[in-house]
Scaffold this active site. Structure first.
Site, PDB file in Angstrom:
ATOM      1  N   ASP A  17      -8.561 -14.913   1.401  1.00 55.58           N
ATOM      2  CA  ASP A  17      -8.058 -14.878   2.787  1.00 55.58           C
ATOM      3  C   ASP A  17      -8.426 -16.107   3.616  1.00 55.58           C
ATOM      4  O   ASP A  17      -8.792 -15.988   4.800  1.00 55.58           O
ATOM      5  CB  ASP A  17      -8.564 -13.613   3.491  1.00 55.58           C
ATOM      6  CG  ASP A  17      -8.063 -12.337   2.854  1.00 55.58           C
ATOM      7  OD1 ASP A  17      -7.366 -12.404   1.828  1.00 55.58           O
ATOM      8  OD2 ASP A  17      -8.403 -11.257   3.363  1.00 55.58           O
ATOM      9  N   LYS A 106      -1.971  -8.899   0.026  1.00 57.10           N
ATOM     10  CA  LYS A 106      -2.557  -7.564   0.100  1.00 57.10           C
ATOM     11  C   LYS A 106      -2.425  -7.004   1.506  1.00 57.10           C
ATOM     12  O   LYS A 106      -2.233  -7.743   2.462  1.00 57.10           O
ATOM     13  CB  LYS A 106      -4.035  -7.599  -0.316  1.00 57.10           C
ATOM     14  CG  LYS A 106      -4.915  -8.500   0.539  1.00 57.10           C
ATOM     15  CD  LYS A 106      -6.314  -8.598  -0.049  1.00 57.10           C
ATOM     16  CE  LYS A 106      -7.237  -9.476   0.770  1.00 57.10           C
ATOM     17  NZ  LYS A 106      -7.518  -8.972   2.111  1.00 57.10           N
ATOM     18  N   CYS A 148     -13.745  -8.882   3.619  1.00 58.94           N
ATOM     19  CA  CYS A 148     -12.892  -8.978   2.432  1.00 58.94           C
ATOM     20  C   CYS A 148     -13.569  -9.669   1.252  1.00 58.94           C
ATOM     21  O   CYS A 148     -13.317  -9.299   0.097  1.00 58.94           O
ATOM     22  CB  CYS A 148     -11.582  -9.660   2.789  1.00 58.94           C
ATOM     23  SG  CYS A 148     -10.582  -8.661   3.934  1.00 58.94           S
TER      24      CYS A 148
END
Length: 198
Positions: A17, A106, A148
């Site tokens: 990310d 995602k 994450c």
């Protein structure tokens, strides 16, 4: 003579990310995240030969339900971020030359904290991709350590992989949340390493 770790672990680099949405000026910014993006890019460029495969994940939210809120509690709900198709959901410009082997998206219709919740353009899960590549260990970097990155590393362990979080190539939302994440990661058998010591 016993094999060294590098000789028996086939390793992947998972870049989690690294998107403008989580950097200064983004919808869910963490101070220092832009610097992490540049560090990750430099590390990947210098050490790509260490890895059997390099993968990126992106929050790519379409309708993630209660994950988004106009009155977020910053625990289970958040301001809108990583909005699918928006410029801030793309990979950070620092990664323009990364050319990952696999890109996963995602959280389209869920929170999607872990890279293992994502899939590539062919619908393959991260677990499937790593298995097909013969990967037995992962290094996890990116944004952010307390969320994450942590969930991706924990899921790697649950999948039976060795896992390291490279602590100089990630950053938590806050020092306190970073400390809690380190405890959880260590308890699960995730190794915390500075990339310079590898």
């Amino acid at each position: 003579m016993s094999l060294t770790e590098s000789e028996h672990v086939r390793r992947a680099l998972i870049v989690v990310d690294v998107q403008p949405t989580f950097c200064e000026g983004g919808e869910l910014a963490t101070e220092g995240a832009n610097e992490i993006a540049h560090r990750v890019a430099a590390y990947a460029a210098a050490h790509r030969d260490r890895y059997a495969t390099v993968l990126t994940t992106q929050d790519w939210h379409i309708d993630p339900g209660e994950h988004f809120s106009d009155t977020p509690d910053f625990v289970d709900s958040w301001p809108p971020h990583g909005i699918a198709g928006s410029p801030n959901a793309e990979l950070h410009p620092a990664l323009a030359d990364l050319d990952p082997d696999v890109r996963l998206k995602k959280g389209q219709y869920s929170h999607g904290y872990s890279g293992f919740d994502g899939a590539d353009e062919h619908g393959r899960s991260l677990a499937t991709i790593l298995a097909e590549a013969g990967v037995t260990g992962v290094d996890v970097v990116g944004l952010v350590e307390s969320h994450c990155v942590k969930h991706t590393a924990l899921d790697a362990r649950r999948a039976g992989l060795s896992a390291r979080v490279l602590t100089d190539l990630t950053i938590p939302v806050s020092p306190q949340q970073g400390e809690l994440a380190h405890k959880e990661l260590t308890a699960a058998g995730v190794e915390l390493r500075d990339s310079a010591t590898l």
